[in-house]
Design a protein around this motif. Structure first.
Motif, PDB file in Angstrom:
ATOM      1  N   UNK A  23       0.919  -1.088  -0.137  1.00 36.01           N
ATOM      2  CA  UNK A  23      -0.098   0.232   0.405  1.00 36.01           C
ATOM      3  C   UNK A  23       0.597   1.374  -0.105  1.00 36.01           C
ATOM      4  N   UNK A  24       2.200   1.302   0.125  1.00 35.60           N
ATOM      5  CA  UNK A  24       3.125   2.009   0.175  1.00 35.60           C
ATOM      6  C   UNK A  24       3.050   3.201  -1.227  1.00 35.60           C
ATOM      7  N   UNK A  25       2.624   4.207  -1.543  1.00 34.09           N
ATOM      8  CA  UNK A  25       2.131   4.666  -2.949  1.00 34.09           C
ATOM      9  C   UNK A  25       3.298   6.056  -3.031  1.00 34.09           C
ATOM     10  N   UNK A  26       4.092   6.468  -1.867  1.00 35.43           N
ATOM     11  CA  UNK A  26       5.559   7.610  -2.125  1.00 35.43           C
ATOM     12  C   UNK A  26       5.705   7.349  -1.131  1.00 35.43           C
ATOM     13  N   UNK A  27       7.206   7.902  -1.600  1.00 32.52           N
ATOM     14  CA  UNK A  27       8.691   7.975   0.032  1.00 32.52           C
ATOM     15  C   UNK A  27       9.235   9.087  -0.181  1.00 32.52           C
ATOM     16  N   UNK A  28       9.347   9.903   0.475  1.00 34.67           N
ATOM     17  CA  UNK A  28      10.279  11.800   0.688  1.00 34.67           C
ATOM     18  C   UNK A  28      11.285  10.946   2.054  1.00 34.67           C
ATOM     19  N   UNK A  29      12.314  11.788   1.946  1.00 38.73           N
ATOM     20  CA  UNK A  29      13.492  11.178   2.496  1.00 38.73           C
ATOM     21  C   UNK A  29      14.039  13.314   3.222  1.00 38.73           C
ATOM     22  N   UNK A  30      14.269  13.427   4.388  1.00 41.24           N
ATOM     23  CA  UNK A  30      14.974  14.904   4.416  1.00 41.24           C
ATOM     24  C   UNK A  30      15.941  14.092   5.822  1.00 41.24           C
ATOM     25  N   UNK A  31      16.719  15.421   5.260  1.00 43.65           N
ATOM     26  CA  UNK A  31      17.439  15.096   6.752  1.00 43.65           C
ATOM     27  C   UNK A  31      17.763  16.822   8.041  1.00 43.65           C
ATOM     28  N   UNK A  32      16.963  16.064   8.919  1.00 44.60           N
ATOM     29  CA  UNK A  32      17.702  17.443   9.453  1.00 44.60           C
ATOM     30  C   UNK A  32      18.300  18.220   9.719  1.00 44.60           C
ATOM     31  N   UNK A  33      18.042  19.742   9.921  1.00 43.98           N
ATOM     32  CA  UNK A  33      18.753  20.966   9.964  1.00 43.98           C
ATOM     33  C   UNK A  33      19.168  21.684  10.733  1.00 43.98           C
ATOM     34  N   UNK A  34      20.514  21.399  11.132  1.00 41.94           N
ATOM     35  CA  UNK A  34      20.713  21.644  12.548  1.00 41.94           C
ATOM     36  C   UNK A  34      21.291  23.592  12.264  1.00 41.94           C
TER      37      UNK A  34
END
Length: 111
Positions: free
Chosen positions: A38-49
């Motif tokens: 059922x996964x329709x999309x994936x987005x990834x992010x990196x924490x901005x310190x």
């Protein structure tokens, strides 16, 4: 609109960010998508310190699910892990800042 979300927080072992990023994009995301149909999309992010701290980088992956049945999706992910279909890496920090998974179901008029 996604009916549910899997939010996955994780960190790379210090000094292994490039290898971690490659594993996540090329191996882990395809493994999770195969495990949870059922996964329709994936987005990834990196924490901005913005504080200038020296903590290891923290990442978040947002998996969008086409239905709200998070119990089934969590079961599918767990079964894939038990069966060895989620290929591990030594680049993810499992001790100092281990992964954390959170499941969310949509609310409101679009739920």
């Amino acid at each position: 609109m996604a009916k549910a979300l899997l939010i996955a927080y994780s960190s790379a072992v210090p000094g292994k960010d490039a290898e971690y990023e490659q594993w996540y994009d090329e191996i882990h995301i395809p493994d999770v998508r195969a495990a949870i149909p059922s996964v329709t999309g994936v987005s990834r992010y990196r924490l901005v310190d913005l504080t200038g701290g020296t903590a290891a980088p923290r990442y978040v992956a947002v998996y969008e699910l086409g239905d709200a049945d998070v119990a089934t999706a969590a079961g599918q992910l767990g079964a894939a892990g038990q069966a060895g279909r989620l290929r591990p890496t030594d680049t993810i920090d499992m001790t100092g800042n281990p992964p954390d998974l959170q499941w969310f179901a949509a609310t409101g008029a679009d739920a």
